[in-house]
Design a protein around this motif. Structure first.
Motif, mmCIF file in Angstrom:
data_model
loop_
_atom_site.group_PDB
_atom_site.id
_atom_site.type_symbol
_atom_site.label_atom_id
_atom_site.label_comp_id
_atom_site.label_asym_id
_atom_site.label_seq_id
_atom_site.Cartn_x
_atom_site.Cartn_y
_atom_site.Cartn_z
ATOM 1 N N GLN A 197 0.831 -1.209 0.000
ATOM 2 C CA GLN A 197 0.000 0.000 0.000
ATOM 3 C C GLN A 197 0.861 1.252 0.000
ATOM 4 O O GLN A 197 0.572 2.210 -0.729
ATOM 5 C CB GLN A 197 -0.935 -0.015 1.208
ATOM 6 N N PHE A 220 -2.246 -9.182 -3.715
ATOM 7 C CA PHE A 220 -3.596 -9.754 -3.712
ATOM 8 C C PHE A 220 -3.612 -11.191 -3.180
ATOM 9 O O PHE A 220 -4.597 -11.643 -2.605
ATOM 10 C CB PHE A 220 -4.308 -9.622 -5.063
ATOM 11 N N LEU A 223 -3.944 -10.859 0.570
ATOM 12 C CA LEU A 223 -5.352 -10.633 0.923
ATOM 13 C C LEU A 223 -6.127 -11.948 0.876
ATOM 14 O O LEU A 223 -6.972 -12.228 1.734
ATOM 15 C CB LEU A 223 -5.970 -9.617 -0.046
ATOM 16 N N HIS A 228 -9.732 -12.258 2.672
ATOM 17 C CA HIS A 228 -10.431 -11.105 2.084
ATOM 18 C C HIS A 228 -10.640 -11.379 0.587
ATOM 19 O O HIS A 228 -9.982 -10.786 -0.283
ATOM 20 C CB HIS A 228 -9.616 -9.827 2.292
ATOM 21 N N GLU A 230 -13.112 -10.951 -1.763
ATOM 22 C CA GLU A 230 -13.595 -9.957 -2.729
ATOM 23 C C GLU A 230 -12.552 -8.888 -2.995
ATOM 24 O O GLU A 230 -12.331 -8.482 -4.141
ATOM 25 C CB GLU A 230 -14.895 -9.325 -2.217
ATOM 26 N N GLU A 231 -11.901 -8.430 -1.930
ATOM 27 C CA GLU A 231 -10.855 -7.419 -2.077
ATOM 28 C C GLU A 231 -9.686 -7.976 -2.889
ATOM 29 O O GLU A 231 -9.120 -7.282 -3.750
ATOM 30 C CB GLU A 231 -10.386 -6.958 -0.698
ATOM 31 N N ALA A 234 -10.738 -8.170 -6.618
ATOM 32 C CA ALA A 234 -10.779 -6.844 -7.247
ATOM 33 C C ALA A 234 -9.367 -6.380 -7.597
ATOM 34 O O ALA A 234 -9.114 -5.860 -8.704
ATOM 35 C CB ALA A 234 -11.456 -5.846 -6.307
ATOM 36 N N LEU A 235 -8.431 -6.580 -6.672
ATOM 37 C CA LEU A 235 -7.038 -6.184 -6.912
ATOM 38 C C LEU A 235 -6.415 -7.065 -7.989
ATOM 39 O O LEU A 235 -5.617 -6.586 -8.819
ATOM 40 C CB LEU A 235 -6.251 -6.283 -5.615
#
Length: 317
Positions: A197, A220, A223, A228, A230-231, A234-235
């Protein structure tokens, strides 16, 4: 040939070499290389020279090697580095040690590569932070291959410090991306996500494809490991879009393999199968054995988890 090039007594070299061989000082082979019959003989021959003369001879050796092997110097980088260092040609020694390290790394001679990069770092001038940064990056990769995570972490810490001394976002973000990779493989997923990040929040972050896409993928996947889904997906899809836009087929294949894994974990087997299929097509097209292995491993998991086809999974493994 190198010995003859180093001395003004070229015509007498054959005679001298033969006499030493007859006296069992050294032994020759069919390639006309000679090795001392005992280490003490070698050491005596070397140390009986005055230091200034030894330095001069090493310098002559560098010049001779560069002239004789001008067309294939890559096979002589370690020799050139050795003689350059002992000739007090520090800049040239640094150059050849770095090249020797890269050549060893490309050949997966990882321990040798570490040795050469360490010598190059020792010779690196205190103020040349750009060279130090690049050498540390190279050695970090080899420590990662050798699973020497303690030494890898030490180099990453040094790299981060050097990046801040250089003071631009490109180098700082690259250091953070390499930290992201490290944290993923030691199982510290939250720390890896935080590093990613911070790295990608910098407008001037590095765009080196190898580092960029690896950091995005382990981001990702971290994650995903933390649940996580869905997150992570998406990434993953965002990273896939970057890979398609880049036009880099190798990186696209690598991203597809991991996006497929993410889709599989998220319970989307049809999408996962399509991603794996495209990744395998690219791997075959590029004849990339590393990528093929990644895809086959994921396909084996797919066949077990979706189709319960143990025979097909075994075939992929």
């Amino acid at each position: 040939a190198v010995l003859a090039e180093m001395t003004a007594e070229g015509d007498s070299i054959e005679k001298y070499v033969h006499e030493a061989e007859q006296s069992a000082v050294w032994l020759g082979d069919e390639t006309r290389h000679y090795i001392f019959t005992h280490g003490l003989l070698r050491d005596a021959a070397y140390t009986m020279q005055m230091r200034a003369h030894r330095t001069e001879l090493h310098s002559h050796a560098v010049t001779a090697l560069e002239r004789i092997y001008a067309e294939d110097l890559q096979f002589h980088y370690p020799e050139l580095a050795h003689h350059s260092e002992r000739a007090d040609l520090r800049e040239k020694a640094l150059h050849y040690y770095a090249l020797a390290g890269k050549a060893a790394s490309a050949a997966y001679q990882n321990a040798k590569g570490v040795e050469y990069f360490t010598s190059a770092l020792y010779l690196c001038p205190p103020g040349d932070q750009f060279t130090r940064f690049n050498l540390l990056c190279d050695r970090i990769e080899l420590f990662n291959r050798l699973v020497k995570t303690d030494l890898q972490f030490e180099d990453l810490t040094s790299l981060h410090e050097v990046a801040h001394e250089i003071g631009d976002e490109k180098h700082i973000s690259k250091a953070l991306m390499l930290f992201t990779h490290y944290y993923f493989f030691v199982g510290k997923y939250r720390e890896g996500i935080e590093s990613a990040q911070r790295a990608f929040a910098m407008p001037g972050h590095t765009l080196e494809p190898e580092v960029f896409f690896l950091a995005r993928m382990v981001w990702f996947l971290s994650l995903l490991r933390l649940g996580h889904l869905e997150e992570a997906m998406a990434l993953a899809l965002e990273t896939l879009e970057f890979a398609r836009e880049s036009g880099n087929r190798r990186q696209l294949g690598r991203v597809l393999a991991q996006v497929g894994l993410t889709a599989f974990e998220q319970g989307e087997p049809a999408a996962a199968g399509e991603y794996f299929s495209e990744a395998l097509q690219i791997a075959d097209e590029l004849n990339d054995r590393n990528l093929q292995t990644r895809v086959f491993t994921n396909l084996a998991l797919f066949e077990l988890g979706v189709n319960s086809d143990y025979a097909k999974a075994q075939e992929y493994h």
